[in-house]
Scaffold this active site. Structure first.
Site, PDB file in Angstrom:
ATOM      1  N   ARG A  92      -4.771   1.886  -1.139  1.00  0.00           N
ATOM      2  CA  ARG A  92      -4.841   0.530  -0.519  1.00  0.00           C
ATOM      3  C   ARG A  92      -4.738  -0.599  -1.650  1.00  0.00           C
ATOM      4  O   ARG A  92      -5.650  -0.462  -2.527  1.00  0.00           O
ATOM      5  CB  ARG A  92      -5.857   0.305   0.437  1.00  0.00           C
ATOM      6  N   LEU A  93      -3.685  -1.416  -1.494  1.00  0.00           N
ATOM      7  CA  LEU A  93      -3.963  -2.554  -2.177  1.00  0.00           C
ATOM      8  C   LEU A  93      -4.504  -3.779  -1.187  1.00  0.00           C
ATOM      9  O   LEU A  93      -4.016  -4.112  -0.123  1.00  0.00           O
ATOM     10  CB  LEU A  93      -2.621  -3.364  -2.616  1.00  0.00           C
ATOM     11  N   SER A  94      -5.814  -4.178  -1.516  1.00  0.00           N
ATOM     12  CA  SER A  94      -6.646  -4.833  -0.562  1.00  0.00           C
ATOM     13  C   SER A  94      -6.105  -6.547  -0.533  1.00  0.00           C
ATOM     14  O   SER A  94      -6.165  -7.253  -1.842  1.00  0.00           O
ATOM     15  CB  SER A  94      -8.255  -5.027  -1.081  1.00  0.00           C
ATOM     16  N   ASP A 150      -6.629  -7.349   9.264  1.00  0.00           N
ATOM     17  CA  ASP A 150      -5.852  -7.451   9.854  1.00  0.00           C
ATOM     18  C   ASP A 150      -5.225  -6.041  10.748  1.00  0.00           C
ATOM     19  O   ASP A 150      -4.785  -6.082  11.602  1.00  0.00           O
ATOM     20  CB  ASP A 150      -4.576  -8.171   9.429  1.00  0.00           C
ATOM     21  N   ASN A 177       0.886  -0.437   5.914  1.00  0.00           N
ATOM     22  CA  ASN A 177       1.373  -0.824   4.771  1.00  0.00           C
ATOM     23  C   ASN A 177       2.048  -2.077   5.170  1.00  0.00           C
ATOM     24  O   ASN A 177       2.997  -2.201   5.803  1.00  0.00           O
ATOM     25  CB  ASN A 177       2.340   0.098   3.744  1.00  0.00           C
ATOM     26  N   GLY A 178       1.619  -3.297   4.702  1.00  0.00           N
ATOM     27  CA  GLY A 178       1.880  -4.752   4.944  1.00  0.00           C
ATOM     28  C   GLY A 178       0.982  -5.753   5.202  1.00  0.00           C
ATOM     29  O   GLY A 178      -0.306  -5.530   5.042  1.00  0.00           O
ATOM     30  N   GLU A 179       1.290  -6.667   6.124  1.00  0.00           N
ATOM     31  CA  GLU A 179       0.388  -7.622   6.681  1.00  0.00           C
ATOM     32  C   GLU A 179       0.805  -7.866   8.259  1.00  0.00           C
ATOM     33  O   GLU A 179       1.990  -8.266   8.444  1.00  0.00           O
ATOM     34  CB  GLU A 179       0.252  -8.809   5.777  1.00  0.00           C
ATOM     35  N   CYS A 227       0.898  -1.214  -0.106  1.00  0.00           N
ATOM     36  CA  CYS A 227       0.154  -0.270   0.133  1.00  0.00           C
ATOM     37  C   CYS A 227       0.972   1.275   0.052  1.00  0.00           C
ATOM     38  O   CYS A 227       1.987   1.115   0.376  1.00  0.00           O
ATOM     39  CB  CYS A 227      -0.974  -0.010   1.208  1.00  0.00           C
TER      40      CYS A 227
END
Length: 285
Positions: A52-54, A102, A77-79, A2
């Site tokens: 955002r990248l979902s 998350d 940004n990340g997981e 993201c």
């Protein structure tokens, strides 16, 4: 991946602050094509923006994401790989979740523990938390530094972004070369944090957090690599089994997503091993 960005303690009027955030988002749109969102508050002259990248909770996990009374907003940004365990623990203590994302675990964990919550996060991340109750901004990067975060203290306020060009696009700082960063690159082939290639722009160190508020700006480490003492009584087979278990558990956590998951295969033993474990997890081959 993201694109996150924001401004804190800004003297920009509300409309200009909003435009700056939107411009920063546009400059990082390639990092997150699925959703673009921003929040700003005037006063106190602060705002957050995210392209955002979902990956998890495609619809409900929109960012910036807030707590129950919307006094704390967060960008990630990340997981966060251990978010389910964190969620169960937080719900048992009375927190109410609006999504299955998350990222929302970060907001509620911060409510309880402040920056100490960073030590409980397992994942790859660059994050920002705007705490309106305390008039505070918290920025942080994961221990290995897998996700980038650029920071600049400008006449218009403290600004940050996943890419330095977002700071320039908003007109918050001029894109001028940093000769010290250039020298480091020509000498070592990289630009170590906190240096960057641009004057007045720093990279937040891996495993560090930056806190900004009425008391000024403070940076500190929250993560250090720790090496376990050797246990001579253990056999090679025991070490091998432990390593296999750690790798399998790690690959399993990285496969958690609400979208199809793929990987890059270079042909080396490491990527081949990850591919094999991923295929086993998914029952392929």
């Amino acid at each position: 991946m993201c694109g996150i960005a924001g401004i804190f303690s800004s003297n920009l009027p509300g409309a200009e602050l909003a435009r700056a955030l939107e411009t920063m988002n546009a400059a990082q749109r390639h990092r997150g094509p699925d959703q673009s969102g921003a929040v700003w508050f005037d006063p106190p002259g602060a705002g957050l923006a995210c392209a955002r990248l979902s990956l998890i909770d495609l619809e409900g996990g929109r960012q910036p994401i807030a707590n129950e009374d919307e006094t704390i907003h967060a960008l990630v940004n990340g997981e966060i790989y251990n978010h389910r365990a964190l969620r169960e623990s937080l719900i048992s203590r009375g927190h109410r979740f609006r999504s299955a994302s998350d990222d929302e675990a970060v907001v509620h964990l911060y409510e309880e523990s402040g920056e100490a919550m960073l030590e409980r996060l397992e994942g790859m991340f660059a994050l920002a938390i705007l705490d309106r109750r305390r008039g505070r901004l918290l920025l942080a990067r994961d221990g290995p530094g897998m996700k980038p975060l650029y920071v600049a203290q400008t006449p218009r306020g403290l600004a940050f972004a996943s890419e330095a060009k977002a700071l320039f696009a908003a007109g918050l700082i001029a894109p001028e070369p940093n000769l010290e960063g250039l020298d480091a690159y020509l000498t070592a082939g990289c630009v170590p944090a906190p240096l960057s290639m641009f004057r007045g722009v720093q990279k937040l160190r891996a495993g560090h957090y930056l806190s900004a508020g009425s008391g000024g700006v403070h940076e500190a480490a929250f993560w250090r690599p720790r090496y376990r003492r050797e246990e001579p009584s253990r056999s090679e087979n025991q070490y091998s089994e432990e390593l296999e278990g750690l790798l399998a558990r790690t690959v399993r956590s990285h496969l958690a997503a609400d979208v199809p998951v793929g990987l890059f295969l270079s042909g080396g033993w490491d990527s081949s091993l990850v591919s094999t474990l991923a295929a086993q997890q998914r029952g392929v081959g």
